[in-house]
Design an enzyme around this catalytic site. Structure first.
Site, PDB file in Angstrom:
ATOM      1  N   LYS A 125       0.879  -1.184   0.000  1.00 18.75           N
ATOM      2  CA  LYS A 125       0.000   0.000   0.000  1.00 18.75           C
ATOM      3  C   LYS A 125       0.905   1.219   0.000  1.00 18.75           C
ATOM      4  CE  LYS A 125      -4.448   1.058   0.222  1.00 18.75           C
ATOM      5  NZ  LYS A 125      -5.637   0.318  -0.211  1.00 18.75           N
ATOM      6  N   ASP A 165      -7.033   4.301  -4.530  1.00 19.72           N
ATOM      7  CA  ASP A 165      -7.699   4.179  -3.221  1.00 19.72           C
ATOM      8  C   ASP A 165      -8.304   5.567  -2.985  1.00 19.72           C
ATOM      9  OD1 ASP A 165      -7.934   2.304  -0.714  1.00 19.72           O
ATOM     10  OD2 ASP A 165      -7.378   4.211   0.143  1.00 19.72           O
TER      11      ASP A 165
HETATM   12  P1  NDP Z   1     -12.912   7.793  -2.939  1.00 20.08           P
HETATM   13  O1  NDP Z   1     -11.847   8.793  -2.724  1.00 20.08           O
HETATM   14  O2  NDP Z   1     -13.442   7.568  -4.310  1.00 20.08           O
HETATM   15  O3  NDP Z   1     -14.160   8.118  -1.988  1.00 20.08           O
HETATM   16  C1  NDP Z   1     -14.012   8.200  -0.605  1.00 20.08           C
HETATM   17  C2  NDP Z   1     -15.320   8.645  -0.007  1.00 20.08           C
HETATM   18  O4  NDP Z   1     -15.240   8.530   1.409  1.00 20.08           O
HETATM   19  C3  NDP Z   1     -15.641  10.105  -0.284  1.00 20.08           C
HETATM   20  O5  NDP Z   1     -17.023  10.268  -0.328  1.00 20.08           O
HETATM   21  C4  NDP Z   1     -15.029  10.798   0.924  1.00 20.08           C
HETATM   22  O6  NDP Z   1     -15.603  12.059   1.214  1.00 20.08           O
HETATM   23  C5  NDP Z   1     -15.354   9.823   2.017  1.00 20.08           C
HETATM   24  N1  NDP Z   1     -14.352   9.960   3.080  1.00 20.08           N
HETATM   25  C6  NDP Z   1     -13.015   9.849   2.970  1.00 20.08           C
HETATM   26  N2  NDP Z   1     -12.411  10.071   4.147  1.00 20.08           N
HETATM   27  C7  NDP Z   1     -13.411  10.349   5.017  1.00 20.08           C
HETATM   28  C8  NDP Z   1     -13.440  10.671   6.400  1.00 20.08           C
HETATM   29  N3  NDP Z   1     -12.302  10.735   7.107  1.00 20.08           N
HETATM   30  N4  NDP Z   1     -14.654  10.868   6.962  1.00 20.08           N
HETATM   31  C9  NDP Z   1     -15.803  10.777   6.237  1.00 20.08           C
HETATM   32  N5  NDP Z   1     -15.832  10.490   4.928  1.00 20.08           N
HETATM   33  C10 NDP Z   1     -14.661  10.274   4.331  1.00 20.08           C
HETATM   34  O7  NDP Z   1     -12.344   6.428  -2.305  1.00 20.08           O
HETATM   35  P2  NDP Z   1     -12.842   4.930  -2.555  1.00 20.08           P
HETATM   36  O8  NDP Z   1     -14.300   4.898  -2.786  1.00 20.08           O
HETATM   37  O9  NDP Z   1     -11.925   4.310  -3.532  1.00 20.08           O
HETATM   38  O10 NDP Z   1     -12.492   4.256  -1.144  1.00 20.08           O
HETATM   39  C11 NDP Z   1     -13.423   4.197  -0.069  1.00 20.08           C
HETATM   40  C12 NDP Z   1     -13.021   3.100   0.900  1.00 20.08           C
HETATM   41  O11 NDP Z   1     -12.983   1.841   0.213  1.00 20.08           O
HETATM   42  C13 NDP Z   1     -11.622   3.249   1.526  1.00 20.08           C
HETATM   43  O12 NDP Z   1     -11.647   2.719   2.830  1.00 20.08           O
HETATM   44  C14 NDP Z   1     -10.753   2.379   0.649  1.00 20.08           C
HETATM   45  O13 NDP Z   1      -9.574   1.940   1.309  1.00 20.08           O
HETATM   46  C15 NDP Z   1     -11.704   1.217   0.396  1.00 20.08           C
HETATM   47  N6  NDP Z   1     -11.415   0.383  -0.773  1.00 20.08           N
HETATM   48  C16 NDP Z   1     -11.298   0.937  -2.015  1.00 20.08           C
HETATM   49  C17 NDP Z   1     -11.032   0.128  -3.100  1.00 20.08           C
HETATM   50  C18 NDP Z   1     -11.012   0.661  -4.498  1.00 20.08           C
HETATM   51  O14 NDP Z   1     -10.927  -0.154  -5.419  1.00 20.08           O
HETATM   52  N7  NDP Z   1     -11.121   1.959  -4.729  1.00 20.08           N
HETATM   53  C19 NDP Z   1     -10.778  -1.317  -2.935  1.00 20.08           C
HETATM   54  C20 NDP Z   1     -11.010  -1.791  -1.594  1.00 20.08           C
HETATM   55  C21 NDP Z   1     -11.287  -0.958  -0.564  1.00 20.08           C
HETATM   56  P3  NDP Z   1     -14.791  13.420   0.899  1.00 20.08           P
HETATM   57  O15 NDP Z   1     -14.911  13.588  -0.570  1.00 20.08           O
HETATM   58  O16 NDP Z   1     -15.469  14.464   1.704  1.00 20.08           O
HETATM   59  O17 NDP Z   1     -13.375  13.173   1.357  1.00 20.08           O
END
Ligand code: NDP
Length: 446
Positions: A125, A165
């Site tokens: 990572k 991510d």
């Molecule tokens: P994105 O950046 O596309 O979206 C993240 C979302 O989560 C946004 O809506 C963001 O809001 C919100 N968010 C982020 N940090 C916080 C916080 N501290 N408090 C509240 N809301 C928050 O990321 P992904 O959708 O790719 O990832 C989301 C989760 O899924 C993560 O935990 C990631 O590790 C996990 N994941 C992702 C994979 C992938 O293929 N993308 C694979 C497996 C797991 P804002 O815009 O306000 O920051």
């Protein structure tokens, strides 16, 4: 003190001030007792001590110019944690909260998650404390180029293959790939999540959300149930959340919430495909806030500063970030009738919350199993790149679906084998661990 307690003490001592890493390791070690007892070879060969120590940690300066010509300095990281079963594989996160402890927790989770996918991928990572929010495309590009100028020395199609991510989507992967190609003068599958016309795989953007929903469907099947007709809450509104909503809609469920770091929208009528298209434009193109959804559509409530867990639902899909469900949230969910939690995010439930879900025996799919579809599809992208071929949308989706069914079966069978059939946490940890530990034993002391 037991073997596990000794190792845990060592982890805390050796990695001070990294609570997320401690949490992720503890959650795994706490469930491995039965397998360690059954197979003394793991303790004899000090497999746990080796597993919790990254093979390599790379940390570097990332200097770049912002649009006003000011110098900015961020910190970049890549954790190459374990390569026993394949090249390091895992995403890059760009978020201001990123530091060593977050990335070590994510890389550690990734070892066991990748092991569950059935594909040959080790765990890694990386990322940076850079915040893409509010930056222009040019600023993001200059940052990505500077980041890759250092990272490119350490990665490669057979060495370490990063992906996206939080904060790293198609735009960032494009800039990172462009700079890698320019410096190394090679066009290879060194990153996944690439654009479709330059080596990307169909279904990769959808894979984590679709996979999590397929996993939820498998869990429901064990109780003769399905997603159809279920009211679902989803947190986040990024990549994982968007495609979770899309798949739940396709399977006949109704999603009533999305969120971002400012607040939650509650739409009792459900987030229809048309409304989801609006969210995708809002988040992926205009890069706006989820609050605007409530201004756009009638009958929607916006809950500033709130998470969705107070909303009554049958199934919950945390898809934003780590520790977004605490013990109190978990109790509220269960009290309101929630029967399933499938984790699209990594470690979204804190230890108190996990305890609630396990003791109430709801269907609880931990992230390393439930969201493994994202990295699994990255593995499929690597296979296509290596064969210089592309598979159709249907082909990739079918393989993804088969993998999620296989992961569910493996996790559920392992939980049964070790005497706690409803405990997917234990099932996922033991199943993921055994494959990696045996490979480490086969390869000697390296
Ligand atoms: P994105 O950046 O596309 O979206 C993240 C979302 O989560 C946004 O809506 C963001 O809001 C919100 N968010 C982020 N940090 C916080 C916080 N501290 N408090 C509240 N809301 C928050 O990321 P992904 O959708 O790719 O990832 C989301 C989760 O899924 C993560 O935990 C990631 O590790 C996990 N994941 C992702 C994979 C992938 O293929 N993308 C694979 C497996 C797991 P804002 O815009 O306000 O920051």
């Amino acid at each position: 003190m037991s073997y596990v307690e000794n190792v845990m003490e060592l982890v805390v001592k050796r990695n001070p001030a990294e609570p997320e890493f401690h949490q992720a390791v503890k959650e795994v070690l706490d469930t491995l007792g039965p397998v360690l007892q059954r197979h003394p070879k793991y303790e004899k060969n000090r497999i746990l001590e080796r597993l919790v120590e990254p093979e390599r940690v790379i940390m570097f300066r990332v200097p770049w110019f912002d649009d006003r010509g000011n110098i900015q300095i961020n910190r970049g990281f890549r954790i190459e944690f374990n390569s026993a079963i394949g090249p390091y594989k895992g995403g890059l996160r760009f978020h201001p909260t990123v530091y060593l402890g977050i990335l070590k927790f994510l890389a550690f989770e990734q070892i066991l998650k990748n092991s569950l996918t059935t594909l040959p991928m080790g765990g890694g990572k990386g990322g940076s404390d850079f915040d893409p929010k509010g930056k222009s495309d040019n600023e993001v590009m200059r940052f990505c180029q500077s980041f890759m100028t250092e990272l490119c020395r350490h990665i490669g199609a057979d060495t370490d293959v990063p992906a996206g991510d939080i904060g790293v989507g198609g735009r960032e992967i494009g800039y990172l790939f462009g700079q890698y190609k320019r410096i190394r003068n090679e066009f290879t599958g060194v990153l996944t999540g690439k654009g479709l016309n330059w080596g990307g795989s169909l279904i990769r953007p959808e894979a984590t959300g679709y996979g999590t929903t397929y996993f939820a469907e498998e869990m429901l099947k064990t109780r003769g149930d399905s997603i159809k007709g279920k009211v679902c809450t989803v947190s986040g509104s990024g990549n994982v959340a968007q495609y979770t909503v899309e798949k739940i809609n396709q399977l006949g469920g109704k999603c009533v919430s999305l969120s971002d770091s400012n607040g939650t929208i509650y739409d009792p009528a459900g987030i229809s495909p048309e409304k989801l298209a609006y969210v995708m434009d809002l988040k992926n193109v205009r890069r706006g806030r989820i609050r605007e959804y409530a201004e756009k559509f009638k009958g929607v409530e916006y809950k500033e500063g709130m998470r969705p867990w107070g909303i009554k639902c049958d199934c919950a899909f945390p898809s934003a970030t780590q520790n977004e469900i605490n013990g109190e949230d978990a109790r509220t969910l269960v009290k309101n009738g929630c029967i399933l939690v499938a984790e699209g995010a990594n470690m979204p439930t804190d230890p108190d919350g996990v305890e609630v879900f396990l003791s109430k025996k709801i269907l609880y799919g931990p992230g390393k199993a439930a969201n493994a579809g994202g990295v699994a599809c990255s593995g499929l992208e690597m296979s296509q790149n290596a064969q210089h071929t592309t598979w159709t949308r249907e082909e990739v989706d079918r393989r993804l679906h088969d993998i999620m069914i296989a992961i569910h079966k493996n996790v559920s069978d392992t939980a049964k084998e070790y005497g706690d059939p409803t405990n997917y946490v234990m099932g996922a940890n033991i199943a993921g661990f055994v494959k990696v530990a045996d490979a480490m034993l086969d390869q000697g002391l390296v």
